[in-house]
Design an enzyme around this catalytic site. Structure first.
Site, PDB file in Angstrom:
ATOM      1  N   TRP A   1      49.245  27.416  47.339  1.00 32.54           N
ATOM      2  CA  TRP A   1      50.204  28.184  46.547  1.00 32.54           C
ATOM      3  C   TRP A   1      50.930  29.049  47.565  1.00 32.54           C
ATOM      4  CZ3 TRP A   1      51.216  33.374  45.358  1.00 32.54           C
ATOM      5  CH2 TRP A   1      52.110  33.581  44.284  1.00 32.54           C
TER       6      TRP A   1
ATOM      7  N   LYS B   1      52.782  32.472  26.878  1.00 31.84           N
ATOM      8  CA  LYS B   1      52.453  31.032  26.880  1.00 31.84           C
ATOM      9  C   LYS B   1      53.737  30.211  26.935  1.00 31.84           C
ATOM     10  CE  LYS B   1      49.193  30.924  27.782  1.00 31.84           C
ATOM     11  NZ  LYS B   1      48.251  31.972  27.962  1.00 31.84           N
TER      12      LYS B   1
ATOM     13  N   LYS C   1      46.414  28.915  38.973  1.00 33.09           N
ATOM     14  CA  LYS C   1      45.446  29.396  37.995  1.00 33.09           C
ATOM     15  C   LYS C   1      44.848  30.742  38.386  1.00 33.09           C
ATOM     16  CE  LYS C   1      42.789  28.862  34.418  1.00 33.09           C
ATOM     17  NZ  LYS C   1      43.469  29.137  33.148  1.00 33.09           N
TER      18      LYS C   1
ATOM     19  N   GLU D   1      55.413  30.426  30.387  1.00 30.25           N
ATOM     20  CA  GLU D   1      54.677  29.754  31.464  1.00 30.25           C
ATOM     21  C   GLU D   1      54.899  28.249  31.471  1.00 30.25           C
ATOM     22  OE1 GLU D   1      50.594  31.321  30.649  1.00 30.25           O
ATOM     23  OE2 GLU D   1      50.588  31.578  32.813  1.00 30.25           O
TER      24      GLU D   1
ATOM     25  N   ASN E   1      42.958  30.736  52.636  1.00 29.95           N
ATOM     26  CA  ASN E   1      43.352  31.238  51.322  1.00 29.95           C
ATOM     27  C   ASN E   1      43.481  32.742  51.451  1.00 29.95           C
ATOM     28  OD1 ASN E   1      43.669  31.833  48.600  1.00 29.95           O
ATOM     29  ND2 ASN E   1      41.467  31.774  48.194  1.00 29.95           N
ATOM     30  N   GLY E   2      44.611  33.305  51.007  1.00 26.99           N
ATOM     31  CA  GLY E   2      44.799  34.749  51.100  1.00 26.99           C
ATOM     32  C   GLY E   2      45.967  35.070  52.014  1.00 26.99           C
TER      33      GLY E   2
ATOM     34  N   GLU F   1      51.205  37.486  23.896  1.00 22.28           N
ATOM     35  CA  GLU F   1      50.554  36.280  24.432  1.00 22.28           C
ATOM     36  C   GLU F   1      51.379  35.028  24.092  1.00 22.28           C
ATOM     37  OE1 GLU F   1      48.518  35.439  26.504  1.00 22.28           O
ATOM     38  OE2 GLU F   1      47.575  33.563  25.951  1.00 22.28           O
TER      39      GLU F   1
ATOM     40  N   CYS G   1      45.132  29.702  46.963  1.00 18.76           N
ATOM     41  CA  CYS G   1      45.015  28.347  47.478  1.00 18.76           C
ATOM     42  C   CYS G   1      43.582  27.884  47.252  1.00 18.76           C
ATOM     43  CB  CYS G   1      45.328  28.322  48.965  1.00 18.76           C
ATOM     44  SG  CYS G   1      46.957  29.004  49.321  1.00 18.76           S
TER      45      CYS G   1
ATOM     46  N   HIS H   1      65.080  49.153  17.200  1.00 15.93           N
ATOM     47  CA  HIS H   1      65.495  50.129  18.213  1.00 15.93           C
ATOM     48  C   HIS H   1      66.229  49.480  19.378  1.00 15.93           C
ATOM     49  CE1 HIS H   1      63.395  53.277  16.093  1.00 15.93           C
ATOM     50  NE2 HIS H   1      62.330  52.495  16.017  1.00 15.93           N
TER      51      HIS H   1
ATOM     52  N   ARG I   1      44.401  25.747  41.627  1.00 14.11           N
ATOM     53  CA  ARG I   1      44.629  26.988  42.378  1.00 14.11           C
ATOM     54  C   ARG I   1      45.979  27.004  43.086  1.00 14.11           C
ATOM     55  NH1 ARG I   1      39.276  29.409  43.334  1.00 14.11           N
ATOM     56  NH2 ARG I   1      40.203  30.682  44.936  1.00 14.11           N
TER      57      ARG I   1
HETATM   58  O1  M6R Z   1      41.472  34.824  35.939  1.00 13.78           O
HETATM   59  P1  M6R Z   1      42.080  35.973  35.212  1.00 13.78           P
HETATM   60  O2  M6R Z   1      41.770  35.998  33.773  1.00 13.78           O
HETATM   61  O3  M6R Z   1      41.788  37.296  35.876  1.00 13.78           O
HETATM   62  O4  M6R Z   1      43.658  35.750  35.346  1.00 13.78           O
HETATM   63  C1  M6R Z   1      44.557  36.719  34.889  1.00 13.78           C
HETATM   64  C2  M6R Z   1      45.956  36.138  34.780  1.00 13.78           C
HETATM   65  O5  M6R Z   1      46.399  35.703  36.038  1.00 13.78           O
HETATM   66  C3  M6R Z   1      46.020  34.968  33.796  1.00 13.78           C
HETATM   67  O6  M6R Z   1      45.583  35.344  32.526  1.00 13.78           O
HETATM   68  C4  M6R Z   1      47.472  34.430  33.691  1.00 13.78           C
HETATM   69  O7  M6R Z   1      48.285  35.373  33.089  1.00 13.78           O
HETATM   70  C5  M6R Z   1      47.445  33.100  32.933  1.00 13.78           C
HETATM   71  N1  M6R Z   1      48.227  32.128  33.635  1.00 13.78           N
HETATM   72  C6  M6R Z   1      47.972  33.194  31.566  1.00 13.78           C
HETATM   73  O8  M6R Z   1      48.072  31.966  30.922  1.00 13.78           O
END
Ligand code: M6R
Length: 611
Positions: free
Chosen positions: A74, A483, A606, A486, A98-99, A479, A2, A502, A27
């Site tokens: 969040w 992407k 994020k 997400e 937050n947390g 990756e 958050c 396989h 966040r």
């Molecule tokens: O801030 P960080 O790089 O530690 O975050 C790690 C992951 O949470 C972050 O890379 C996440 O997978 C992204 N949303 C990917 O696009």
């Protein structure tokens, strides 16, 4: 996860809190709210969903005051509904968090006849504080009594109706930055929250709590002793935080890559000698490391998978890869003097932080590769290498990933040269190749129509997508799939191309496009065989490749079956950086076709500061 912000000021705060929440919305965006103190009354306005909903609620029933707190959520405990939105409070206390308060259930049981208004773990802290205030305790005394009862990782921000010029904050795990400007005090989850409000910020350390008044800030440690924390310049520029002239922050950040990769390189390389510039690096310790362990989460983890190939090949050192969320709970073996490299955009990812602390407890050396230089990871690592991506606002990581790759590649070259496993001339030639990359990145971003057509005609209508690659580009397949998942919510899988036979090949059909990441490198002939295997089964094929790869498709008569995206030629070792761009662009354009909320995809945030 958050975002929280507070202002204790001499001017009205509501608009400024909402503007701060806008900067923090990356966040979390399940709900938002503010609370202010006005004429000895606490007022709250909250709304489920995006910040825009809060703006509308605020516009129809404005509140204001000189002290206030705000929150963008969040959701962890309790759904994304208004009654679970922060600030939580009573007539006397309002609180944002937050947390996670892990022992909230046990604490609730100690409170007797409370009418609970939410399903959150947070609300229990409100009632614990109120119970203390009712005994006659002032806010400081109430905090001293309540804080030791709370378990978990959290940041709290509280205002009190009867103390209108006071904000109290506490940090246990989740970060908090404090600033002051023109007789007003500001506090927020990070320097981004305070950009435009305070030029200098200090960071609370774990266990710290603070009392903010307009013109004073008092900080106490876990033993309630007064402490001072150093102020540093808040370098976050509001101007860099928006979308610029782009429709989405993600697209802006994709297009920033040639520039920020260049910035990162120039911070690490001496252009005259073409050598990596690390005079103060602790060579004696690091160059004797018996292994390198990489640890990270998500996209940053995939950056470390690429780095593993570089370090193994150049430094000839054993390599280990760990996902932080797993490693932190493992009874892992850390051979003496072993180097752990921890990679994170935010530097606040809870799992990566805890994994690094675990490694340090085992006696390991730690290097953090971090985009936020003032983050907890950067501050706690033995050494830090900053990536200069600038603030990354899009939830889907793009420029942070490629600048991480850039910094990791520089570190691999430097270590290899220092260890004598590659000659100086080879190191210099690799550095020259890196410096030569930016024009090729620009070229890869210029073929927008290619990405748009494939997104529209092939990917958006598909039921799912396979990304396949070998060697250095297997992590780019992972990756690419992440992407796409997400920001489009489509099912996608990244796989090593050689593993497909396989099992996963059973899924190949015209409805499931297969994207091969296949530069004409040492793995190309093997990958090309896999491409033929998919073509033979009428798979819907896309190939990210170079001139030679495109030519091979033609020569084998596969051009009616394989759509090629032809990228500039790059030295083999650098292809993961270049080939990251097309997978980002394909995900982006597919999400545009599907009308997704690209910068704020569902369920994500994020910065993942919970376990
Ligand atoms: O801030 P960080 O790089 O530690 O975050 C790690 C992951 O949470 C972050 O890379 C996440 O997978 C992204 N949303 C990917 O696009």
């Amino acid at each position: 996860m958050c975002g929280i912000i507070g202002i204790c000021g001499t001017d009205f705060v509501a608009e400024r809190l909402i503007a701060g929440l806008q900067r923090l919305e990356y966040r979390g965006y399940d709900s938002a709210g503010i609370a202010v103190i006005d004429h000895k009354a606490l007022h709250r306005v909250r709304a489920a969903g995006k910040l825009e909903n809060l703006r509308q609620s605020y516009a129809s029933a404005p509140i204001d005051g000189l002290t206030g707190i705000g929150h963008t959520r969040w959701a962890t405990h309790g759904g994304a509904e208004e009654h679970n939105a922060h600030p939580h409070g009573t007539e006397a206390v309002a609180l944002v968090h937050n947390g996670i308060i892990e022992n909230f259930h046990e604490l609730k049981a100690t409170l007797g006849d409370v009418v609970w208004t939410s399903e959150t773990d947070t609300e229990v802290v409100v009632h614990l504080l109120e119970a203390e205030l009712k005994t006659g305790a002032d806010p400081e005394r109430a905090m001293i009594r309540v804080l030791p009862k709370l378990e978990g990782a959290f940041a709290l921000l509280i205002c009190f109706r009867d103390y209108p010029d006071t904000l109290i904050a506490a940090r246990q795990g989740s970060p908090l930055a404090i600033g002051q400007h023109h007789g007003e005090s500001f506090i927020g989850s990070d320097a981004v929250a305070l950009s435009g409000l305070a030029d200098q910020v200090c960071y609370l350390e774990n266990g710290d709590w603070a009392v903010l008044k307009p013109d004073t800030i008092q900080i106490f440690d876990a033993a309630n002793k007064t402490v001072t924390r150093d102020f540093v310049a808040n370098t976050v520029q509001i101007a860099g935080l928006g979308k610029g002239n782009y429709p989405h922050a993600m697209l802006k950040e994709i297009h920033e890559q040639p520039g920020v990769i260049g910035d990162t390189l120039h911070s690490l390389i001496d252009p005259k000698t073409l050598m990596i510039n690390w005079a103060d690096y602790p060579q004696s310790q690091y160059l004797r490391t018996p292994l390198i362990q990489f640890t990270a989460c998500g996209t940053a983890y995939y950056a470390t998978l690429v780095a593993g190939y570089w370090f193994e090949q150049l430094c000839r050192i054993p390599i280990r890869h760990e996902m932080a969320s797993e490693m932190r709970y493992r009874d892992i073996v850390c051979p003496q003097n072993s180097l752990g490299i921890f990679v994170s955009q935010s530097g606040e990812t809870m799992d990566t932080m805890e994994a690094m602390r675990h490694w340090q407890e085992l006696g390991g050396q730690t290097t953090a590769i971090v985009n936020v230089p003032t983050s907890s990871l950067a501050r706690e690592a033995h050494h830090t290498i900053p990536t200069l991506a600038g603030p990354e606002i899009g939830v889907a990581s793009t420029k942070a990933f490629t600048t991480q790759l850039t910094a990791l590649h520089c570190l691999a070259i430097w270590m290899a040269e220092q260890m004598g496993s590659i000659p100086k001339a080879q190191a210099q030639s690799m550095v020259a190749d890196l410096l030569d990359l930016s024009g090729k990145l620009v070229a890869a971003l210029s073929i927008i129509e290619d990405y748009k057509i494939i997104a529209k005609e092939v990917l958006a209508p598909a039921s799912g997508v396979f990304f396949l690659g070998r060697g250095l580009n297997y992590p780019i397949a992972l990756e690419g799939a992440l992407k796409l998942k997400e920001i489009t919510y489509m099912h996608a899988e990244g796989y090593p191309a050689g593993e497909m036979k396989h099992g996963p090949i059973a899924l190949v059909s015209p409805e499931l496009p297969v994207i091969f990441i296949a530069p004409s490198d040492r793995w190309f002939s093997k990958t090309f065989s896999n491409i033929q295997e998919v073509a033979a089964r009428d798979g819907n094929l896309i190939m990210l490749t170079d001139q030679a790869g495109t030519q091979a498709v033609k020569e084998h008569g596969l051009d009616h079956k394989v759509r090629c995206i032809t990228l500039p030629d790059v030295p083999e070792t650098l292809s993961p950086i270049l080939y990251s761009l097309p997978v980002q662009m394909l995900a982006y354009e597919t999400a545009v076709c599907l009308g997704r909320n690209i910068d704020q995809p569902r369920n994500l945030a994020k910065s993942v500061t919970v376990e």
